[in-house]
Design a protein around this motif. Sequence first.
Motif, PDB file in Angstrom:
ATOM      1  N   PHE A 102      -2.207  -0.316  10.608  1.00  0.00           N
ATOM      2  CA  PHE A 102      -2.064   0.868   9.770  1.00  0.00           C
ATOM      3  C   PHE A 102      -3.375   1.121   9.055  1.00  0.00           C
ATOM      4  CE2 PHE A 102      -0.837   2.264   5.329  1.00  0.00           C
ATOM      5  CZ  PHE A 102      -0.807   3.607   5.650  1.00  0.00           C
ATOM      6  N   HIS A 103      -3.917   2.332   9.222  1.00  0.00           N
ATOM      7  CA  HIS A 103      -5.124   2.752   8.506  1.00  0.00           C
ATOM      8  C   HIS A 103      -4.698   3.449   7.220  1.00  0.00           C
ATOM      9  CE1 HIS A 103      -7.856   1.788  11.811  1.00  0.00           C
ATOM     10  NE2 HIS A 103      -6.969   2.334  12.630  1.00  0.00           N
ATOM     11  N   SER A 104      -5.123   2.924   6.097  1.00  0.00           N
ATOM     12  CA  SER A 104      -4.662   3.410   4.798  1.00  0.00           C
ATOM     13  C   SER A 104      -5.677   4.339   4.140  1.00  0.00           C
ATOM     14  CB  SER A 104      -4.402   2.215   3.869  1.00  0.00           C
ATOM     15  OG  SER A 104      -4.239   2.646   2.531  1.00  0.00           O
ATOM     16  N   PRO A 105      -5.196   5.407   3.480  1.00  0.00           N
ATOM     17  CA  PRO A 105      -6.101   6.281   2.728  1.00  0.00           C
ATOM     18  C   PRO A 105      -6.480   5.727   1.359  1.00  0.00           C
ATOM     19  CG  PRO A 105      -3.871   7.098   2.574  1.00  0.00           C
ATOM     20  CD  PRO A 105      -3.812   5.911   3.489  1.00  0.00           C
ATOM     21  N   ILE A 106      -5.909   4.598   0.970  1.00  0.00           N
ATOM     22  CA  ILE A 106      -6.300   3.931  -0.274  1.00  0.00           C
ATOM     23  C   ILE A 106      -6.609   2.470   0.047  1.00  0.00           C
ATOM     24  CG2 ILE A 106      -4.984   5.461  -1.785  1.00  0.00           C
ATOM     25  CD1 ILE A 106      -2.800   3.363  -1.903  1.00  0.00           C
ATOM     26  N   PRO A 107      -7.495   1.834  -0.711  1.00  0.00           N
ATOM     27  CA  PRO A 107      -7.872   0.445  -0.400  1.00  0.00           C
ATOM     28  C   PRO A 107      -6.718  -0.525  -0.616  1.00  0.00           C
ATOM     29  CG  PRO A 107      -9.463   1.486  -1.897  1.00  0.00           C
ATOM     30  CD  PRO A 107      -8.263   2.381  -1.851  1.00  0.00           C
ATOM     31  N   PHE A 108      -6.726  -1.592   0.166  1.00  0.00           N
ATOM     32  CA  PHE A 108      -5.808  -2.710  -0.031  1.00  0.00           C
ATOM     33  C   PHE A 108      -6.560  -3.854  -0.691  1.00  0.00           C
ATOM     34  CE2 PHE A 108      -3.551  -1.064   3.901  1.00  0.00           C
ATOM     35  CZ  PHE A 108      -2.420  -0.645   3.221  1.00  0.00           C
ATOM     36  N   ALA A 109      -5.843  -4.670  -1.446  1.00  0.00           N
ATOM     37  CA  ALA A 109      -6.417  -5.932  -1.906  1.00  0.00           C
ATOM     38  C   ALA A 109      -6.569  -6.856  -0.699  1.00  0.00           C
ATOM     39  CB  ALA A 109      -5.510  -6.569  -2.953  1.00  0.00           C
ATOM     40  N   ASP A 110      -7.647  -7.611  -0.673  1.00  0.00           N
ATOM     41  CA  ASP A 110      -7.979  -8.500   0.444  1.00  0.00           C
ATOM     42  C   ASP A 110      -6.992  -9.669   0.474  1.00  0.00           C
ATOM     43  OD1 ASP A 110      -9.411  -9.854   2.411  1.00  0.00           O
ATOM     44  OD2 ASP A 110     -11.301  -9.110   1.627  1.00  0.00           O
ATOM     45  N   SER A 111      -6.193  -9.782   1.553  1.00  0.00           N
ATOM     46  CA  SER A 111      -5.223 -10.875   1.622  1.00  0.00           C
ATOM     47  C   SER A 111      -4.752 -11.084   3.051  1.00  0.00           C
ATOM     48  CB  SER A 111      -4.004 -10.600   0.726  1.00  0.00           C
ATOM     49  OG  SER A 111      -3.227  -9.534   1.253  1.00  0.00           O
ATOM     50  N   SER A 112      -4.233 -12.287   3.310  1.00  0.00           N
ATOM     51  CA  SER A 112      -3.565 -12.577   4.585  1.00  0.00           C
ATOM     52  C   SER A 112      -2.428 -13.541   4.300  1.00  0.00           C
ATOM     53  CB  SER A 112      -4.542 -13.171   5.601  1.00  0.00           C
ATOM     54  OG  SER A 112      -5.135 -14.357   5.115  1.00  0.00           O
ATOM     55  N   ARG A 113      -1.392 -13.459   5.135  1.00  0.00           N
ATOM     56  CA  ARG A 113      -0.217 -14.297   4.893  1.00  0.00           C
ATOM     57  C   ARG A 113       0.453 -14.633   6.223  1.00  0.00           C
ATOM     58  NH1 ARG A 113       4.014 -12.361   0.414  1.00  0.00           N
ATOM     59  NH2 ARG A 113       2.117 -12.644  -0.822  1.00  0.00           N
ATOM     60  N   LEU A 114       0.848 -15.894   6.362  1.00  0.00           N
ATOM     61  CA  LEU A 114       1.660 -16.350   7.484  1.00  0.00           C
ATOM     62  C   LEU A 114       2.997 -16.775   6.921  1.00  0.00           C
ATOM     63  CD1 LEU A 114       2.052 -17.243  10.451  1.00  0.00           C
ATOM     64  CD2 LEU A 114       1.030 -19.444   9.818  1.00  0.00           C
ATOM     65  N   ASP A 115       4.069 -16.072   7.337  1.00  0.00           N
ATOM     66  CA  ASP A 115       5.373 -16.312   6.719  1.00  0.00           C
ATOM     67  C   ASP A 115       6.468 -16.023   7.736  1.00  0.00           C
ATOM     68  OD1 ASP A 115       7.204 -16.891   4.670  1.00  0.00           O
ATOM     69  OD2 ASP A 115       5.991 -15.816   3.186  1.00  0.00           O
ATOM     70  N   SER A 116       7.713 -16.077   7.274  1.00  0.00           N
ATOM     71  CA  SER A 116       8.841 -15.807   8.171  1.00  0.00           C
ATOM     72  C   SER A 116       9.121 -14.307   8.301  1.00  0.00           C
ATOM     73  CB  SER A 116      10.096 -16.521   7.666  1.00  0.00           C
ATOM     74  OG  SER A 116      10.414 -16.094   6.354  1.00  0.00           O
ATOM     75  N   ARG A 117       8.490 -13.499   7.462  1.00  0.00           N
ATOM     76  CA  ARG A 117       8.601 -12.043   7.528  1.00  0.00           C
ATOM     77  C   ARG A 117       7.253 -11.426   7.212  1.00  0.00           C
ATOM     78  NH1 ARG A 117      13.804 -10.046   7.544  1.00  0.00           N
ATOM     79  NH2 ARG A 117      15.467 -11.559   7.082  1.00  0.00           N
ATOM     80  N   PHE A 118       7.055 -10.190   7.629  1.00  0.00           N
ATOM     81  CA  PHE A 118       5.825  -9.495   7.281  1.00  0.00           C
ATOM     82  C   PHE A 118       5.788  -9.240   5.778  1.00  0.00           C
ATOM     83  CE2 PHE A 118       6.122  -7.706  11.761  1.00  0.00           C
ATOM     84  CZ  PHE A 118       5.130  -8.545  12.253  1.00  0.00           C
ATOM     85  N   HIS A 119       4.593  -9.286   5.229  1.00  0.00           N
ATOM     86  CA  HIS A 119       4.366  -8.989   3.819  1.00  0.00           C
ATOM     87  C   HIS A 119       4.186  -7.475   3.686  1.00  0.00           C
ATOM     88  CE1 HIS A 119       2.954  -9.137  -0.220  1.00  0.00           C
ATOM     89  NE2 HIS A 119       1.676  -8.991   0.062  1.00  0.00           N
ATOM     90  N   LEU A 120       5.167  -6.803   3.083  1.00  0.00           N
ATOM     91  CA  LEU A 120       5.174  -5.337   3.071  1.00  0.00           C
ATOM     92  C   LEU A 120       4.946  -4.736   1.690  1.00  0.00           C
ATOM     93  CD1 LEU A 120       8.207  -4.797   5.472  1.00  0.00           C
ATOM     94  CD2 LEU A 120       5.768  -4.792   6.036  1.00  0.00           C
ATOM     95  N   ARG A 121       4.842  -5.580   0.690  1.00  0.00           N
ATOM     96  CA  ARG A 121       4.674  -5.074  -0.674  1.00  0.00           C
ATOM     97  C   ARG A 121       3.509  -4.075  -0.807  1.00  0.00           C
ATOM     98  NH1 ARG A 121       5.336  -6.951  -5.926  1.00  0.00           N
ATOM     99  NH2 ARG A 121       4.697  -5.262  -7.308  1.00  0.00           N
ATOM    100  N   PRO A 122       2.341  -4.310  -0.189  1.00  0.00           N
ATOM    101  CA  PRO A 122       1.240  -3.341  -0.348  1.00  0.00           C
ATOM    102  C   PRO A 122       1.528  -1.963   0.227  1.00  0.00           C
ATOM    103  CG  PRO A 122       0.391  -5.474   0.382  1.00  0.00           C
ATOM    104  CD  PRO A 122       1.877  -5.533   0.511  1.00  0.00           C
ATOM    105  N   LEU A 123       2.555  -1.841   1.086  1.00  0.00           N
ATOM    106  CA  LEU A 123       2.877  -0.537   1.672  1.00  0.00           C
ATOM    107  C   LEU A 123       3.874   0.266   0.838  1.00  0.00           C
ATOM    108  CD1 LEU A 123       3.236  -1.306   5.496  1.00  0.00           C
ATOM    109  CD2 LEU A 123       1.207  -0.638   4.215  1.00  0.00           C
TER     110      LEU A 123
END
Length: 390
Positions: A102-123
């Motif tokens: 996903f290309h975002s029109p606003i910046p995201f905080a730099d992060s990565s996560r490996l988990d049992s579900r996708f991390h969707l909070r920034p969206l």
Amino acid sequence: MILVNSGKETLLDLAEKAHDQSISIFIPTHRRGKQVNERQDRIAFKNHVQTVRLALEARSLRSNDINDLVEPMEALLDNPQFWRHQREGLAVFRNPDHFSIFHSPIPFADSSRLDSRFHLRPLLPFVQAFTTYYLLQIGKKGVCLYQADPFSISLIDTAEVMPSGLEDVTQYYDFVEELQGRTTGRGGAVTMYTSDDSNEDQKAKDHLLADYFRLVNEAIIKLIGTQNAPLLLASVAYYQPIFRQVNTYPYLHEGGITGNFDHVKPEEMHQMANEVLSHKFEETQQQRINQYQNSLGSDLVSSGLRQLLEAAVTGRIEVLFLQEDAELWGQFDEVTLATTIHDEKQDGDESLIEKVALLTLRHGGEVYVLDEANFPAKQDSVNITALYRF
């Protein structure tokens, strides 16, 4: 590879794609400048891919499985064209069954996560109830109608109803180039289309444009009806007062963006349109905040996370407000309603803030992510609250 948009359906679809090896990567990106020239965005992404690979290795997965999982992300690193066409942020989601970006029109905080579900909070900011509007671009080559909101813009297929371009209508006149090159700028007053009796040629040109714009107006009404959505006009300044005199769409915005947009990218027009309509985007949010504040002290307002999770799973939440930095971890069983809450993430925990937001969206509620200054609940310890339907 699937390019995902930022809509509610996309978010809920990603939420359903659970897997023990779910990778989520977010980085801020850049359209141009030093960061692009020195490949800084690519390097930042590469570092996250390497971090994820190490985390997968720590789980004692087979090397072939790890390679298969990270291969699509590493392929992006070898694609210079991909890194030349970024926006302000990039999100990548990968598990053994899914890969999307996903290309975002606003910046995201730099992060990565490996988990049992996708991390969707920034969206979550992208699914707020924002004003939808239309952008009508009139130029020498024809007319384009776009549907947009603050984060996205898409071209509407108008081939069946929209008249042909001005070139076809005005091929016997020599004034088109002159009109296309006139005043450029953004908004502002323009001279109304009136002609001196001594200038019959000018009057004929104006009436030709007016007749053409009537056909455009008829097409607009057929395509979008009279729904309560702003219509913003993008054209040379000379066209705008002529179009306004024949327009019958009730929500044509009083301001427009002026210039020759025949060779301007939709993303650039989108940015200019957003600036003109910025005040409209806050109206729905403020109406919801007012509803919340008018209901304070009643059973329609709650701020307890346990109560909010139970209300969300049963579809009671109409509007959920989150502070942008709010986070709590734990476990929630949607069937038994059993809830465990932790301040820090523990093994097996999920983000309960994200959970209540997704449940709210799933049942047709609205979610607003606000900064502290705009958050409607002013108690120091409250960073999540809701207005109930019943």
